[in-house]
Design a protein around this motif. Structure first.
Motif, short mmCIF file in Angstrom:
data_model
loop_
_atom_site.label_atom_id
_atom_site.label_comp_id
_atom_site.label_asym_id
_atom_site.label_seq_id
_atom_site.Cartn_x
_atom_site.Cartn_y
_atom_site.Cartn_z
N ARG A 1 -8.28 -11.83 7.26
CA ARG A 1 -8.77 -12.98 6.50
C ARG A 1 -7.84 -14.19 6.63
N TYR A 2 -6.55 -13.95 6.58
CA TYR A 2 -5.60 -15.06 6.54
C TYR A 2 -4.83 -15.25 7.85
N LEU B 1 -1.90 -0.60 -2.36
CA LEU B 1 -2.62 -0.93 -1.13
C LEU B 1 -3.28 -2.29 -1.31
N ILE B 2 -3.02 -3.20 -0.39
CA ILE B 2 -3.46 -4.59 -0.57
C ILE B 2 -4.53 -4.95 0.45
N PRO B 3 -5.75 -5.24 -0.01
CA PRO B 3 -6.79 -5.73 0.90
C PRO B 3 -6.38 -7.08 1.49
N ASP B 4 -6.87 -7.38 2.67
CA ASP B 4 -6.64 -8.66 3.34
C ASP B 4 -5.19 -8.88 3.75
N MET B 5 -4.40 -7.82 3.79
CA MET B 5 -3.02 -7.91 4.28
C MET B 5 -2.88 -6.98 5.48
N GLU C 1 -0.87 -16.66 1.09
CA GLU C 1 -1.88 -16.50 0.04
C GLU C 1 -1.64 -15.26 -0.81
N LEU C 2 -0.94 -14.26 -0.25
CA LEU C 2 -0.68 -13.01 -0.97
C LEU C 2 0.71 -12.95 -1.59
#
Length: 293
Positions: free
Chosen positions: A190-191, A268-272, A279-280
């Motif tokens: 995403r990022y 557990l981190i989505p989009d990482m 952003e995180l």
């Protein structure tokens, strides 16, 4: 930035952020990456939350001691490991993760810090785990981020990520910076942004271009073996953070780490991916501050 001797053979370059009277956090970086990979803004944001933040260059990286007297041919080393010629592989590499862990602990000693919270990313997570295992009395808490246990069946890279990691990279500045965009293969879906990858690559190249150190660091990781049995006995409060987009160290590496360490918390981190997108940062900083509170 300062440089300090942490042992007779190793000097480390380091930088601090915040009030020395606040709880200390030692940030340990990963394979081939300088302390710049702990972005200065990230360090300042963590310091603003009441932590004394220390980042440093591992040996064989950045402005810390380099082991030029022990050249490692990456191809020969991988061939020796692949063929099972362990004595040959062992003879090529002058240190192990436990020595790199000793560097970090030596830095704390040089700074007059007896105990600290230790946060490690990727290979830095392996070093941080080793610090906690070798000297648990000096580690207040452990945060192992996007890392694994040294067991070959967990945290395996995808073929595409492995190809980028071990593939040749241009030696000229322009080519080196441009090639950094290939690291999108393990970045946040995403990022992830190629331009964001090239900016720190340029900064790192200008500060200290030193590909020779990566062979020795890789050898230290591979030859240090599994920490599984030791992690089962670890009693240091542990937080494990892993991005679900990570293709360089599969999330199974983080899950396995949390499974082994008694009482460990798993985030557990989505989009990482195998990165820390700006952003995180709020979520990561909140997690670290809470764990080290």
């Amino acid at each position: 930035m300062s440089v300090v001797d942490v042992s007779p053979e190793v000097s480390l370059a380091y930088e601090t952020f915040g009030d020395p009277g606040d709880p200390p956090i030692l940030l340990v970086m990963g394979f081939g990456a300088q302390m710049l990979a702990w972005h200065g803004d990230f360090c300042r944001a963590l310091a603003d939350r009441g932590r004394y933040v220390i980042r440093y260059d591992n040996r064989d990286c950045g402005l810390s001691t380099k082991f030029d007297d022990h050249p490692v041919d990456m191809g020969e080393f991988i061939a020796a490991v692949s063929s099972g010629d362990l004595p040959a592989a062992l003879a090529m590499v002058p240190y192990r993760l436990v020595d790199m862990a000793g560097d970090g602990l030596g830095l704390l000693t040089a700074l007059g810090i007896e105990r600290a919270h230790v946060v490690g990313a990727s290979m830095g997570g392996m070093i941080a785990q080793t610090m906690a295992l070798s000297c648990p009395e000096r580690v207040l808490t452990l945060t192992s981020m996007m890392s694994s246990t040294g067991e070959s069946e967990y945290g395996r890279p995808s073929p595409q990520a492995q190809a980028v990691l071990f593939g040749p990279r241009p030696a000229d500045r322009a080519g080196y910076v441009e090639a950094a965009g290939k690291e999108l293969v393990w970045a946040s879906k995403r990022y992830g942004d190629a331009a964001r990858l090239r900016e720190p690559a340029a900064e790192s190249y200008d500060r200290s271009y030193y590909p020779a150190g990566t062979g020795r660091q890789l050898g230290a990781m591979i030859l240090s073996g599994s920490r599984a049995d030791a992690l089962r006995e670890l009693r240091v409060p542990t937080l494990v953070i892993h991005g679900l987009d990570d293709t360089l160290i599969d999330p199974s590496g983080g899950k396995r780490t949390a499974e082994l360490v008694p009482g460990a918390e798993l985030l557990l981190i989505p989009d990482m991916g195998h990165d820390r997108p700006r952003e995180l940062w709020p979520r990561l900083i909140d997690a670290v501050v809470t764990h080290t509170g």
